[in-house]
Scaffold this active site. Structure first.
Site, PDB file in Angstrom:
ATOM      1  N   SER A   6     -13.325   0.301  -5.591  1.00 39.41           N
ATOM      2  CA  SER A   6     -13.303  -0.382  -4.299  1.00 39.41           C
ATOM      3  C   SER A   6     -14.665  -0.242  -3.629  1.00 39.41           C
ATOM      4  CB  SER A   6     -12.227   0.214  -3.393  1.00 39.41           C
ATOM      5  OG  SER A   6     -12.378  -0.270  -2.064  1.00 39.41           O
ATOM      6  N   TYR A  48      -3.165 -11.400  -6.397  1.00 38.10           N
ATOM      7  CA  TYR A  48      -2.959 -11.066  -4.983  1.00 38.10           C
ATOM      8  C   TYR A  48      -3.385 -12.266  -4.156  1.00 38.10           C
ATOM      9  CZ  TYR A  48      -3.487  -8.475  -0.515  1.00 38.10           C
ATOM     10  OH  TYR A  48      -3.398  -8.054   0.789  1.00 38.10           O
ATOM     11  N   LYS A  85       0.802  -1.221   0.000  1.00 41.56           N
ATOM     12  CA  LYS A  85       0.000   0.000   0.000  1.00 41.56           C
ATOM     13  C   LYS A  85       0.836   1.273   0.000  1.00 41.56           C
ATOM     14  CE  LYS A  85      -4.155  -1.905   2.160  1.00 41.56           C
ATOM     15  NZ  LYS A  85      -5.095  -1.420   1.133  1.00 41.56           N
ATOM     16  N   THR A 118     -12.555  -6.227  -6.516  1.00 40.29           N
ATOM     17  CA  THR A 118     -13.281  -7.225  -5.734  1.00 40.29           C
ATOM     18  C   THR A 118     -14.787  -7.063  -5.927  1.00 40.29           C
ATOM     19  OG1 THR A 118     -13.251  -5.741  -3.826  1.00 40.29           O
ATOM     20  CG2 THR A 118     -11.474  -7.355  -3.988  1.00 40.29           C
TER      21      THR A 118
END
Length: 369
Positions: free
Chosen positions: A179, A321, A70, A247
């Site tokens: 997100s 990931y 991050k 996601t």
């Protein structure tokens, strides 16, 4: 061996083990002997995997997706560990703590994760310091998002702040509007909101004095019509590409006990359950834009066969990931070696030649007469 280690690591809270594993990787990459050993175990430098995408050379197509590093603290780690590139962030203009813990959950039965991290990061200025000091030999992308406390009306200026700081230091910039963990963020995917935001980022990056590709990252939960609209906008504005997908907020089809899933609460689901939709979105995007945009496919990739399928479906680059978490530190080697073998098996001489091949029909057979 890694399966046993994974069981042990899963005894530790997810966010804690993330920090420990990341620290261990940074130590391994810092010292020449361990770095050389890791490189020997992880790196696949095969000419068939080399490509140039949006003007940037890549020696391997699988990159680390945003969310792991991050704060750009590991930019010199990812090359030795076999990644073709890495995407730092998501980084916001202002430092922010993210959502309260617990905010990261494992679903081993589904080879998946749920996270509601909330863009926890040290801010764009700190990330810029890390990028200035990098000696990374693989391309590094900067994934930028909206600071939580900034109202939607100020989103474009907020993204521009991050773009101004990170654009001159990154190999490409990804605008994250997908997100599910920042309230209202996904609303920015609507074309009427997205157009001025992307224009502002493009202008800001151009003002930095060097050509930096700008991409947008979209959610798998968009309707097909909205996917088409974003694709058309990306072409209209001259973006370099699209990252698909982030996601999902969906929970259907999981093997994990529904009560356990409900107890985990809100957040984005990543890993194997996202694979089908991610592939579906990729195919739709390629049919829409062809080679006018570069497509980076992320979501549910675990095997070389899946990686190859994404390339044939239109992906110039790939990201992982959750597959990395479940596959282990040398997962990249497995993917890259297997992908190279599959390309040669089917007669391709380069990765680029195979991109989008499924949309062009069967390959002509060589004349053996």
């Amino acid at each position: 061996m890694y399966a046993l280690l994974l069981r042990v690591m899963f005894l530790v809270p997810p966010e804690r083990i993330h920090h420990l594993a990341f620290a261990a990787m940074r130590v391994a990459a810092r010292f020449a002997p361990t770095r050389a050993l890791v490189r020997r175990l992880a790196v696949v430098d095969d000419p068939i995997l080399h490509s140039t995408v949006f003007g940037v050379p890549f020696r391997a197509p699988l990159g680390l997706a945003a969310g792991f590093d991050k704060n750009a603290e590991g930019v010199d780690v990812w090359g030795p560990f076999g990644w073709g590139f890495a995407e730092i962030g998501t980084v916001t203009a202002q430092a922010q703590p993210g959502n309260p813990a617990p905010r990261l959950f494992r679903l081993p039965a589904d080879r998946a994760l749920i996270n509601r991290m909330g863009f926890n990061n040290h801010g764009a200025a700190r990330a810029a310091e890390q990028l200035r000091a990098r000696t990374a030999t693989v391309p590094i992308g900067a994934n930028i998002g909206k600071t939580k406390v900034v109202e939607p009306a100020g989103a474009a200026a907020d993204y521009a702040t991050s773009a101004a700081l990170l654009g001159p230091l990154a190999d490409f910039v990804v605008v994250n509007v997908s997100s599910p963990n920042t309230p209202g963020l996904r609303d920015l995917q609507a074309v009427e909101s997205l157009r001025p935001l992307l224009r502002t980022v493009l202008e800001t990056v151009a003002d930095g004095g060097r050509r930096v590709p700008v991409l947008v990252k979209i959610a798998p939960d968009l309707s097909d019509e909205d996917i088409d609209a974003v694709a058309d906008l990306a072409v209209e504005l001259g973006l370099a590409g699209i990252v698909a997908t982030n996601t999902t907020i969906r929970r259907d089809g999981l093997h994990t006990d529904p009560e356990d899933v409900a107890a985990m609460g809100a957040g984005g689901l990543s890993g194997a359950p996202v694979a089908d939709r991610s592939l579906e979105v990729l195919r739709r995007l390629y049919r829409r834009v062809g080679d006018r945009l570069a497509l980076i496919s992320v979501g549910g990739i675990e095997t070389p066969e899946q990686a190859y399928q994404r390339v044939l479906a239109g992906a110039s680059l790939l990201q992982g990931y959750t597959g990395f978490i479940y596959g282990g530190p040398f997962w990249t080697r497995k993917i890259h070696r297997g992908l190279a073998e599959l390309l040669r098996r089917d007669g391709y001489t380069s990765l680029t030649e195979a991109v989008g091949a499924e949309h062009r029909g069967p390959r002509p057979q060589a004349d053996t007469a």
